[in-house]
Scaffold this motif. Structure first.
Motif, PDB file in Angstrom:
ATOM      1  N   UNK A  91      26.212  41.139  20.998  1.00  0.00           N
ATOM      2  CA  UNK A  91      26.316  42.027  20.373  1.00  0.00           C
ATOM      3  C   UNK A  91      24.756  41.802  19.163  1.00  0.00           C
ATOM      4  N   UNK A  92      24.960  40.033  19.265  1.00  0.00           N
ATOM      5  CA  UNK A  92      23.865  39.203  18.170  1.00  0.00           C
ATOM      6  C   UNK A  92      22.143  39.692  18.686  1.00  0.00           C
ATOM      7  N   UNK A  93      22.996  38.931  20.084  1.00  0.00           N
ATOM      8  CA  UNK A  93      21.512  38.695  21.145  1.00  0.00           C
ATOM      9  C   UNK A  93      20.572  40.027  20.369  1.00  0.00           C
ATOM     10  N   UNK A  94      21.363  41.450  21.411  1.00  0.00           N
ATOM     11  CA  UNK A  94      21.079  42.725  20.821  1.00  0.00           C
ATOM     12  C   UNK A  94      20.341  43.006  19.720  1.00  0.00           C
ATOM     13  N   UNK A  95      20.621  42.829  18.607  1.00  0.00           N
ATOM     14  CA  UNK A  95      20.699  42.949  17.257  1.00  0.00           C
ATOM     15  C   UNK A  95      19.405  41.569  16.909  1.00  0.00           C
ATOM     16  N   UNK A  96      19.095  40.902  17.610  1.00  0.00           N
ATOM     17  CA  UNK A  96      17.680  40.665  17.417  1.00  0.00           C
ATOM     18  C   UNK A  96      16.360  40.478  18.840  1.00  0.00           C
ATOM     19  N   UNK A  97      16.922  41.194  20.035  1.00  0.00           N
ATOM     20  CA  UNK A  97      16.096  41.606  21.206  1.00  0.00           C
ATOM     21  C   UNK A  97      15.543  40.521  22.116  1.00  0.00           C
ATOM     22  N   UNK A  98      17.367  39.358  21.940  1.00  0.00           N
ATOM     23  CA  UNK A  98      16.934  38.354  22.691  1.00  0.00           C
ATOM     24  C   UNK A  98      18.250  38.105  24.089  1.00  0.00           C
ATOM     25  N   UNK A  99      17.663  36.867  24.166  1.00  0.00           N
ATOM     26  CA  UNK A  99      19.033  36.996  25.521  1.00  0.00           C
ATOM     27  C   UNK A  99      20.532  36.366  24.799  1.00  0.00           C
ATOM     28  N   UNK A 100      21.221  36.732  25.834  1.00  0.00           N
ATOM     29  CA  UNK A 100      22.202  36.275  25.218  1.00  0.00           C
ATOM     30  C   UNK A 100      22.662  34.494  25.597  1.00  0.00           C
ATOM     31  N   UNK A 148      22.037  28.947  21.671  1.00  0.00           N
ATOM     32  CA  UNK A 148      21.370  28.392  21.105  1.00  0.00           C
ATOM     33  C   UNK A 148      20.587  28.115  20.163  1.00  0.00           C
ATOM     34  N   UNK A 149      20.181  29.398  19.680  1.00  0.00           N
ATOM     35  CA  UNK A 149      19.659  29.546  18.239  1.00  0.00           C
ATOM     36  C   UNK A 149      21.070  28.654  17.011  1.00  0.00           C
ATOM     37  N   UNK A 150      22.531  29.883  17.490  1.00  0.00           N
ATOM     38  CA  UNK A 150      23.747  29.638  16.927  1.00  0.00           C
ATOM     39  C   UNK A 150      23.510  27.769  16.841  1.00  0.00           C
ATOM     40  N   UNK A 151      23.430  26.792  17.939  1.00  0.00           N
ATOM     41  CA  UNK A 151      23.650  25.671  17.616  1.00  0.00           C
ATOM     42  C   UNK A 151      22.421  25.087  17.177  1.00  0.00           C
ATOM     43  N   UNK A 152      20.988  25.193  17.015  1.00  0.00           N
ATOM     44  CA  UNK A 152      19.968  24.379  16.024  1.00  0.00           C
ATOM     45  C   UNK A 152      20.156  25.455  14.627  1.00  0.00           C
ATOM     46  N   UNK A 153      20.105  25.884  14.200  1.00  0.00           N
ATOM     47  CA  UNK A 153      19.870  26.716  13.051  1.00  0.00           C
ATOM     48  C   UNK A 153      20.798  25.581  12.773  1.00  0.00           C
ATOM     49  N   UNK A 154      21.763  25.232  12.850  1.00  0.00           N
ATOM     50  CA  UNK A 154      22.717  23.988  12.110  1.00  0.00           C
ATOM     51  C   UNK A 154      22.545  23.268  12.210  1.00  0.00           C
ATOM     52  N   UNK A 178      26.820  36.639  11.645  1.00  0.00           N
ATOM     53  CA  UNK A 178      26.754  36.028  12.783  1.00  0.00           C
ATOM     54  C   UNK A 178      26.970  35.069  13.163  1.00  0.00           C
ATOM     55  N   UNK A 179      26.605  33.913  12.189  1.00  0.00           N
ATOM     56  CA  UNK A 179      26.590  32.586  13.113  1.00  0.00           C
ATOM     57  C   UNK A 179      28.271  32.688  12.760  1.00  0.00           C
ATOM     58  N   UNK A 180      29.080  32.323  11.803  1.00  0.00           N
ATOM     59  CA  UNK A 180      30.201  33.173  11.785  1.00  0.00           C
ATOM     60  C   UNK A 180      31.280  33.749  12.619  1.00  0.00           C
ATOM     61  N   UNK A 181      30.472  34.404  13.081  1.00  0.00           N
ATOM     62  CA  UNK A 181      31.071  35.508  14.100  1.00  0.00           C
ATOM     63  C   UNK A 181      31.512  34.912  15.220  1.00  0.00           C
ATOM     64  N   UNK A 182      30.152  33.694  15.707  1.00  0.00           N
ATOM     65  CA  UNK A 182      29.909  33.466  17.426  1.00  0.00           C
ATOM     66  C   UNK A 182      30.754  31.894  17.194  1.00  0.00           C
TER      67      UNK A 182
END
Length: 334
Positions: free
Chosen positions: A246-255, A260-266, A295-299
């Motif tokens: 769901x997060x990937x689709x919202x940003x038009x990126x792959x899972x 990876x974004x979930x990690x580096x954004x933190x 989205x970060x919290x959901x993951x």
């Protein structure tokens, strides 16, 4: 202030937030794999003596330098001291030997691979993979304190072999102890980190003390399926998880990009590996979009305390319970 896509270590040096992990890269193909990764934009390479491909990875980097694709100072090499070499004089010799294997003049970041010392094995005649001493899968520990091994790493910095030093697979108590006697800064902590094993308190501890966290196995069970890990085989793939998708689709990126974004954004560096040219490029393209806090919290809410790289679990004849009492230490994760 670190440049975009980089993080500043406590040593003062900058490290890319996205790198290429060399675990499980066959030595026969490592030089070409690394060369092609550099062509695709990678500048951080995460290795270890245990991966048995340092020399070949270094050859790929030297080829890229000779071809004018990159300069040495643009490349960041992380490598690690294996468990059989914790004695101070041996650890220093091992760092020098590994540096010669890479053939690049110096190591950017040198880590203690695990907080456990094992019986010495001649590195030039090593016959068995990973932890084992013989055909029977024997494991023997040694009475060498982390204090002694850390002093060796500090000497490695003093002698110009490595620019920064750190640890891998350490838990809170060992870090607190190390911070009572370290002379050179603890620059990085590398840990297993994915939505099934978030370890938020350990990450807070590191970041509160200026220690940059690097995540390995960012895709969770995916990294361990080829090792026939029952824990990995029983765990749902994160790429297929509805929350990640769901997060990937919202940003038009792959899972994979979402993870990876979930990690580096933190503020957490990542070191994924791929043999697929398209995925190689995609894994680097994770600095130009932001996930919302929700989205970060959901993951993060997918946390199960599920640890895959656990020698207390897979070393059946002599479990080394270095993660006892920490995340992943529960009957549910067995």
């Amino acid at each position: 202030m670190a440049a975009k896509g980089y993080v500043k270590l406590a040593s003062g040096h900058q490290m890319p937030l996205v790198g290429f992990g060399l675990w499980k890269v066959p030595k026969e193909t490592a030089a070409d794999t690394v060369y092609n990764a550099i062509k695709n934009g990678y500048r951080l390479f995460d290795g270890a003596y245990d991966y048995q491909n340092e020399k070949e990875a270094g050859e790929g980097i030297k080829r890229a330098i000779n071809d004018g694709l990159v300069k040495r100072e643009e490349i960041f090499i992380t490598t690690k001291l294996w468990n059989n070499y914790h004695q101070k004089d041996i650890a220093v010799k091992m760092a020098k030997w590994q540096n010669e294997q890479w053939g690049l003049g110096y190591i950017d970041l040198y880590l203690i691979h695990f907080p456990v010392a094992l019986k010495y094995i001649d590195p030039a005649v090593r016959q068995y993979p990973a932890w084992w001493l013989d055909d029977a899968g024997t494991i023997e520990t040694e009475r060498i304190p982390i204090h002694e091994t850390w002093q060796a790493l500090e000497q490695v910095v003093d002698e110009g072999i490595a620019k920064s030093i750190g640890v891998s697979n350490f838990q809170a108590q060992s870090i607190y102890d190390l911070l009572t006697y370290n002379r050179h800064p603890l620059s990085s902590l590398q840990i297993e980190h994915h939505p099934y094993l978030v370890q938020p308190e350990l990450i807070k501890l590191a970041q509160e003390n200026g220690v940059v966290v690097t995540a390995y196995s960012s895709f969770g069970p995916q990294s361990f399926l080829e090792l026939k890990s029952k824990r990995a085989e029983d765990a749902p793939l994160l790429f297929d998880h509805s929350t990640v998708k769901k997060v990937a689709e919202a940003h038009k990126v792959t899972p994979a990009q979402a993870l990876l974004r979930w990690a580096i954004q933190r503020g957490i560096a990542v070191i994924p590996k791929s043999n697929n040219p398209d995925r190689l490029k995609q894994n680097l393209q994770v600095v130009d979009f932001d996930l919302s806090q929700a989205e970060l919290d959901a993951i993060s809410s997918l946390d199960k305390g599920l640890r895959f790289n656990d020698p207390g679990y897979y070393l059946e004849k002599k479990p080394l319970r270095i993660f006892a009492g920490g995340a992943g230490d529960s009957a549910a994760s067995q």
